[in-house]
Design an enzyme around this catalytic site. Structure first.
Site, PDB file in Angstrom:
ATOM      1  N   VAL A 155       0.814  -1.220   0.000  1.00  0.00           N
ATOM      2  CA  VAL A 155       0.000   0.000   0.000  1.00  0.00           C
ATOM      3  C   VAL A 155       0.844   1.265   0.000  1.00  0.00           C
ATOM      4  CG1 VAL A 155      -1.951  -1.145   1.142  1.00  0.00           C
ATOM      5  CG2 VAL A 155      -0.266   0.093   2.531  1.00  0.00           C
ATOM      6  N   TYR A 182       4.755   5.207  14.866  1.00  0.00           N
ATOM      7  CA  TYR A 182       3.425   4.604  14.740  1.00  0.00           C
ATOM      8  C   TYR A 182       2.360   5.542  15.312  1.00  0.00           C
ATOM      9  CZ  TYR A 182      -0.230   0.994  15.473  1.00  0.00           C
ATOM     10  OH  TYR A 182      -1.395   0.261  15.473  1.00  0.00           O
TER      11      TYR A 182
HETATM   12  P1  NAP Z   1      -1.312  -7.856  11.484  1.00  0.00           P
HETATM   13  O1  NAP Z   1      -1.836  -9.141  12.032  1.00  0.00           O
HETATM   14  O2  NAP Z   1       0.152  -7.594  11.449  1.00  0.00           O
HETATM   15  O3  NAP Z   1      -1.944  -7.631  10.020  1.00  0.00           O
HETATM   16  C1  NAP Z   1      -1.550  -6.565   9.213  1.00  0.00           C
HETATM   17  C2  NAP Z   1      -1.548  -7.033   7.777  1.00  0.00           C
HETATM   18  O4  NAP Z   1      -1.105  -5.946   6.943  1.00  0.00           O
HETATM   19  C3  NAP Z   1      -0.568  -8.199   7.564  1.00  0.00           C
HETATM   20  O5  NAP Z   1      -1.126  -9.180   6.721  1.00  0.00           O
HETATM   21  C4  NAP Z   1       0.624  -7.499   6.913  1.00  0.00           C
HETATM   22  O6  NAP Z   1       1.395  -8.335   6.101  1.00  0.00           O
HETATM   23  C5  NAP Z   1      -0.093  -6.446   6.075  1.00  0.00           C
HETATM   24  N1  NAP Z   1       0.805  -5.393   5.644  1.00  0.00           N
HETATM   25  C6  NAP Z   1       1.883  -4.884   6.302  1.00  0.00           C
HETATM   26  N2  NAP Z   1       2.488  -3.954   5.533  1.00  0.00           N
HETATM   27  C7  NAP Z   1       1.773  -3.871   4.394  1.00  0.00           C
HETATM   28  C8  NAP Z   1       1.909  -3.103   3.212  1.00  0.00           C
HETATM   29  N3  NAP Z   1       2.913  -2.227   3.048  1.00  0.00           N
HETATM   30  N4  NAP Z   1       1.005  -3.268   2.220  1.00  0.00           N
HETATM   31  C9  NAP Z   1       0.005  -4.167   2.361  1.00  0.00           C
HETATM   32  N5  NAP Z   1      -0.167  -4.943   3.436  1.00  0.00           N
HETATM   33  C10 NAP Z   1       0.715  -4.788   4.446  1.00  0.00           C
HETATM   34  O7  NAP Z   1      -1.929  -6.636  12.285  1.00  0.00           O
HETATM   35  P2  NAP Z   1      -3.378  -6.438  12.935  1.00  0.00           P
HETATM   36  O8  NAP Z   1      -3.208  -6.527  14.384  1.00  0.00           O
HETATM   37  O9  NAP Z   1      -4.400  -7.248  12.241  1.00  0.00           O
HETATM   38  O10 NAP Z   1      -3.570  -4.885  12.576  1.00  0.00           O
HETATM   39  C11 NAP Z   1      -4.393  -4.425  11.536  1.00  0.00           C
HETATM   40  C12 NAP Z   1      -4.549  -2.921  11.682  1.00  0.00           C
HETATM   41  O11 NAP Z   1      -5.098  -2.627  12.963  1.00  0.00           O
HETATM   42  C13 NAP Z   1      -3.211  -2.163  11.596  1.00  0.00           C
HETATM   43  O12 NAP Z   1      -3.406  -0.949  10.907  1.00  0.00           O
HETATM   44  C14 NAP Z   1      -2.901  -1.892  13.050  1.00  0.00           C
HETATM   45  O13 NAP Z   1      -2.096  -0.743  13.218  1.00  0.00           O
HETATM   46  C15 NAP Z   1      -4.285  -1.695  13.636  1.00  0.00           C
HETATM   47  N6  NAP Z   1      -4.340  -1.918  15.074  1.00  0.00           N
HETATM   48  C16 NAP Z   1      -4.108  -3.166  15.618  1.00  0.00           C
HETATM   49  C17 NAP Z   1      -4.195  -3.340  16.997  1.00  0.00           C
HETATM   50  C18 NAP Z   1      -3.967  -4.664  17.679  1.00  0.00           C
HETATM   51  O14 NAP Z   1      -3.946  -4.715  18.923  1.00  0.00           O
HETATM   52  N7  NAP Z   1      -3.817  -5.757  16.954  1.00  0.00           N
HETATM   53  C19 NAP Z   1      -4.489  -2.243  17.813  1.00  0.00           C
HETATM   54  C20 NAP Z   1      -4.710  -1.002  17.231  1.00  0.00           C
HETATM   55  C21 NAP Z   1      -4.636  -0.850  15.849  1.00  0.00           C
HETATM   56  P3  NAP Z   1       2.725  -9.021   6.759  1.00  0.00           P
HETATM   57  O15 NAP Z   1       2.223  -9.917   7.856  1.00  0.00           O
HETATM   58  O16 NAP Z   1       3.339  -9.755   5.615  1.00  0.00           O
HETATM   59  O17 NAP Z   1       3.563  -7.880   7.265  1.00  0.00           O
END
Ligand code: NAP
Length: 245
Positions: free
Chosen positions: A64, A153
């Site tokens: 992205v 972040y």
């Molecule tokens: P996650 O399990 O790491 O999933 C994120 C996904 O985005 C992964 O499949 C990752 O691929 C992909 N990604 C990373 N860089 C990318 C890029 N440049 N282009 C396209 N895809 C990319 O994280 P999550 O916990 O589900 O988080 C999802 C969203 O929620 C994020 O924006 C995060 O900041 C937000 N969030 C999460 C939490 C939490 O507690 N989990 C809390 C607050 C906010 P790879 O695995 O190959 O890197």
């Protein structure tokens, strides 16, 4: 079904919150476009999507942070399904370093994924989406309160709220709604790999950890016609964690 025949792009859809969002929209009849940087994981994710309409998700390998890849994802979605109705800007990553150890490259990497990635898809939506479209930006409670070691972040997620506000103002005249979700601690690999949590710098009690489905449910509501009057909202979905003294 709420999203029958609606085309929905989910970024970062290969796992965690993105995959839960994709499953939710699939169950509601959406034509799904799953975008992620990792094609192998994306294919595994695609096999987990069950559409009641039998519609097969379109898989788009997309970093992205690369504008041309975001544009290609939007173009392919329009060509494949004939419309673009919802975008969920979910792809995100974080790095953990003391402020003084952050480099310019660290800043550019996090801003280019967590902020610019959303911008590229919002721009694509504003160019192609029709009246009635919806965009959801997945920010974080780190946009409001944060911990040490995550300056890039926290800044990117705060800027994403600002971008949500601007896009909501300019989207209104196009009939496009733009809202943000601020997840708290959600049970995904991103949470448990967090060195701040492992080291106790950020404390998360078990009852303050939500499920990816908790975010998916709110995303589906914000994208639906039931939220027709919700514009520029910043929905904290954290089990009340930020409210406690
Ligand atoms: P996650 O399990 O790491 O999933 C994120 C996904 O985005 C992964 O499949 C990752 O691929 C992909 N990604 C990373 N860089 C990318 C890029 N440049 N282009 C396209 N895809 C990319 O994280 P999550 O916990 O589900 O988080 C999802 C969203 O929620 C994020 O924006 C995060 O900041 C937000 N969030 C999460 C939490 C939490 O507690 N989990 C809390 C607050 C906010 P790879 O695995 O190959 O890197």
């Amino acid at each position: 079904m709420k999203f029958n025949n609606k085309t929905v792009i989910v970024t970062g859809a290969a796992g965690g919150i993105g995959l839960a969002i994709a499953k939710k929209f699939a169950a509601e009849g959406a034509n799904l476009v799953l975008a992620d940087i990792n094609m192998d994981q994306l294919q595994t994710a695609g096999r987990q999507i069950a559409s009641p309409n039998g519609v097969i998700p379109l898989l788009s390998q997309c970093d992205v942070s690369e504008e041309e890849q975001a544009v290609a994802t939007v173009t392919n979605a329009m060509q494949h399904f004939g419309s673009l109705d919802v975008i969920i800007n979910n792809a995100g990553l974080m790095i953990f370093k003391k402020l003084e150890e952050h480099t310019t490259e660290d800043w550019m990497r996090i801003l280019s994924v967590d902020l610019m990635g959303a911008f590229y898809f919002i721009k694509g939506a504003f160019l192609h989406m029709k009246n009635g479209g919806a965009i959801i930006n997945i920010s974080s409670i780190h946009a409001l309160e944060t911990t040490p070691m995550v300056a890039t972040y926290a800044a990117a997620k705060a800027a994403l709220l600002s971008l949500t506000r601007s896009a909501a103002i300019e989207g209104k005249e196009k009939g496009i709604r733009v809202n943000a979700i601020l997840p708290g601690a959600i049970d995904t690999p991103m949470l448990w790999q967090n060195p701040n949590i492992k080291a106790g710098l950020e404390q998360v009690s078990k009852d303050s950890v939500g499920k990816p489905e908790d975010i998916a449910d709110v995303a589906a509501f914000l994208a639906s016609d039931e939220a027709a009057f919700v514009q520029g909202a910043m929905a904290e979905v954290d089990g009340g964690r930020l409210n406690r003294l």
